[in-house]
Design an enzyme around this catalytic site. Structure first.
Site, mmCIF file in Angstrom:
data_model
loop_
_atom_site.group_PDB
_atom_site.id
_atom_site.type_symbol
_atom_site.label_atom_id
_atom_site.label_comp_id
_atom_site.label_asym_id
_atom_site.label_seq_id
_atom_site.Cartn_x
_atom_site.Cartn_y
_atom_site.Cartn_z
ATOM 1 N N SER A 116 56.449 28.280 42.518
ATOM 2 C CA SER A 116 57.556 28.004 41.593
ATOM 3 C C SER A 116 57.840 29.216 40.706
ATOM 4 C CB SER A 116 57.158 26.810 40.715
ATOM 5 O OG SER A 116 58.154 26.514 39.771
ATOM 6 N N CYS A 127 50.007 33.714 37.932
ATOM 7 C CA CYS A 127 51.203 33.117 37.313
ATOM 8 C C CYS A 127 50.997 31.647 36.959
ATOM 9 C CB CYS A 127 52.404 33.209 38.254
ATOM 10 S SG CYS A 127 53.122 34.853 38.340
ATOM 11 N N PHE A 182 62.555 33.124 30.705
ATOM 12 C CA PHE A 182 63.024 33.243 32.092
ATOM 13 C C PHE A 182 63.452 31.877 32.609
ATOM 14 C CE2 PHE A 182 62.176 37.541 33.642
ATOM 15 C CZ PHE A 182 61.622 38.067 32.496
ATOM 16 N N VAL A 193 43.512 26.350 39.655
ATOM 17 C CA VAL A 193 42.888 27.617 39.228
ATOM 18 C C VAL A 193 41.649 27.425 38.362
ATOM 19 C CG1 VAL A 193 44.927 29.099 39.451
ATOM 20 C CG2 VAL A 193 44.529 27.873 37.288
ATOM 21 N N LYS A 244 47.644 32.083 25.600
ATOM 22 C CA LYS A 244 48.256 33.331 26.067
ATOM 23 C C LYS A 244 47.715 34.539 25.292
ATOM 24 C CE LYS A 244 50.885 31.565 29.270
ATOM 25 N NZ LYS A 244 50.650 31.905 30.680
ATOM 26 N N ASP A 272 48.558 27.280 44.693
ATOM 27 C CA ASP A 272 49.199 26.395 43.707
ATOM 28 C C ASP A 272 48.614 24.999 43.886
ATOM 29 O OD1 ASP A 272 51.135 25.102 41.939
ATOM 30 O OD2 ASP A 272 52.385 26.872 42.253
ATOM 31 N N TYR A 306 49.510 26.675 23.298
ATOM 32 C CA TYR A 306 50.080 27.611 24.287
ATOM 33 C C TYR A 306 49.875 29.061 23.831
ATOM 34 C CZ TYR A 306 53.525 29.535 27.585
ATOM 35 O OH TYR A 306 54.149 30.255 28.570
ATOM 36 N N LEU A 325 58.321 32.199 38.336
ATOM 37 C CA LEU A 325 57.963 33.621 38.345
ATOM 38 C C LEU A 325 57.026 33.948 39.507
ATOM 39 C CD1 LEU A 325 57.337 34.190 34.502
ATOM 40 C CD2 LEU A 325 59.490 34.291 35.787
#
Ligand SMILES: CC(=O)CC(=O)SCCNC(=O)CCNC(=O)[C@H](O)C(C)(C)COP(=O)(O)OP(=O)(O)OC[C@H]1O[C@@H](n2cnc3c(N)ncnc32)[C@H](O)[C@@H]1OP(=O)(O)O
Ligand SMILES: NC(=O)C1=CN([C@@H]2O[C@H](COP(=O)(O)OP(=O)(O)OC[C@H]3O[C@@H](n4cnc5c(N)ncnc54)[C@H](O)[C@@H]3O)[C@@H](O)[C@H]2O)C=CC1
Length: 255
Positions: free
Chosen positions: A14, A85, A195, A59, A166, A35, A162, A16
């Site tokens: 999906s 990603c 994005f 992951v 990050k 994924d 979040y 990016l």
């Protein structure tokens, strides 16, 4: 350009990640899409046809990631590039005074688990495989690209989890690059702004429009392919290492 190169892209079904998969294939690479089993990874691989394989992976799971690395070797014989990603976006106030309710701790933990620990899990396991490559003339054996977010630096109201996840990705970039330097493995992180992907489309259109209007230039959401182009540049440029690059049209998010 990337003939013979083998890449592994997490979140590759999906947004990016998918754009990155397409770019690597377009340049002659071979790619393993990792994924979730619930993602459209299988269909994506079918659509892209050649030189691509899908492996269902969470992951955060050591077993899943090891299985994906084994499939990479079985199918393509080596691993040169990993692009992390996979990620999730959550939004909640630290304390909701209207409902007299604190931030749900499980949601905070899950965000850190996927975005930060999941990224680290993939890095630590794939480094072993990349490190087995013969070095090129420059001594390089491979490249790892991570995805943070501008929210690592200017997170909005509701982005505590979040942004923390990050910021963790940004924070570990330099030490991991230093750690893997002897093996000739570069580590670079991209911090995207806004994005247009399924993740962004979870926000209501008026929220997207108002966010878009805060991007100085170009005043629009980025195209996923523009992210993929930066991944390509990072792979191509051996001097890029241990750094986080903002890709955001000079956006600084408002509170
Ligand atoms: C994916 C990426 O990596 C890129 C990005 O980060 S894109 C940016 C994504 N941003 C977000 O997801 C924002 C997350 N936050 C939210 O959705 C909401 O703040 C929330 C759901 C957590 C809280 O909602 P809420 O409690 O209902 O807040 P709400 O009553 O709407 O607003 C309260 C105040 O905060 C402000 N506010 C809320 N969300 C805002 C936002 N996203 N931007 C600016 N101001 C915001 C409101 O204007 C309001 O201001 P006043 O107190 O002056 O009236
Ligand atoms: N779209 C944007 O504006 C921005 C996105 N980002 C980051 O870029 C990355 C990609 O995001 P998008 O493509 O926009 O989102 P997306 O939602 O389109 O794609 C994310 C992919 O990650 C997968 N994924 C989620 N949890 C997973 C797990 N535990 N294991 C394996 N795969 C998992 C999803 O199934 C999905 O296919 C994310 O890390 C996101 O936080 C950062 C800044 C801005």
């Amino acid at each position: 350009m990337f003939k013979g190169l083998v890449g592994l892209v997490t979140g590759g079904a999906s947004g990016l990640g998918r754009a990155t998969v397409e770019q690597l294939l377009k340049q002659g690479g071979r790619v393993v899409i990792c994924d979730l089993p619930s993602s459209p990874g299988q269909e994506t691989a079918k659509q892209l046809k050649e030189n691509v394989a899908f492996v269902p992976v969470d992951v955060t799971s050591e077993k899943d990631v090891k299985n994906a690395l084994q499939t990479t070797i079985d199918k393509f014989g080596r691993l040169d590039v990993v692009v992390n990603c996979a990620g999730i976006a959550t939004a909640s106030r630290v304390y909701n005074f209207k409902k007299d309710q604190p931030f749900d701790l499980k949601s905070f933990q899950k965000t850190i688990e996927v975005n930060l620990i999941g990224t680290f899990n993939v890095i630590r396991l794939s480094a072993g495989l990349i490190g087995k490559n013969a070095p090129d003339a420059d001594g390089q054996r491979g490249v790892i690209v991570n995805t943070a977010s501008v929210a690592a630096f200017d997170g909005q109201i509701g982005q505590a989890a979040y942004s923390a996840s990050k910021a963790g990705v940004v924070g570990m970039t330099l030490p991991i690059a230093r750690d893997l330097a002897k093996q000739g493995i570069r580590v670079v992180t991209i911090a995207p702004g806004l994005f247009r992907t399924p993740m962004m489309e979870q926000l209501p259109e008026p929220a997207i429009k108002s966010l878009e209007a805060t991007v100085p230039f170009p005043p629009r959401l980025g195209h996923p392919q523009e992210f993929a182009l930066l991944v390509q540049s990072i792979i191509q440029n051996p001097m890029l290492n241990g750094e986080t690059i903002r890709l955001d049209g000079s956006l600084r998010m408002q509170p």
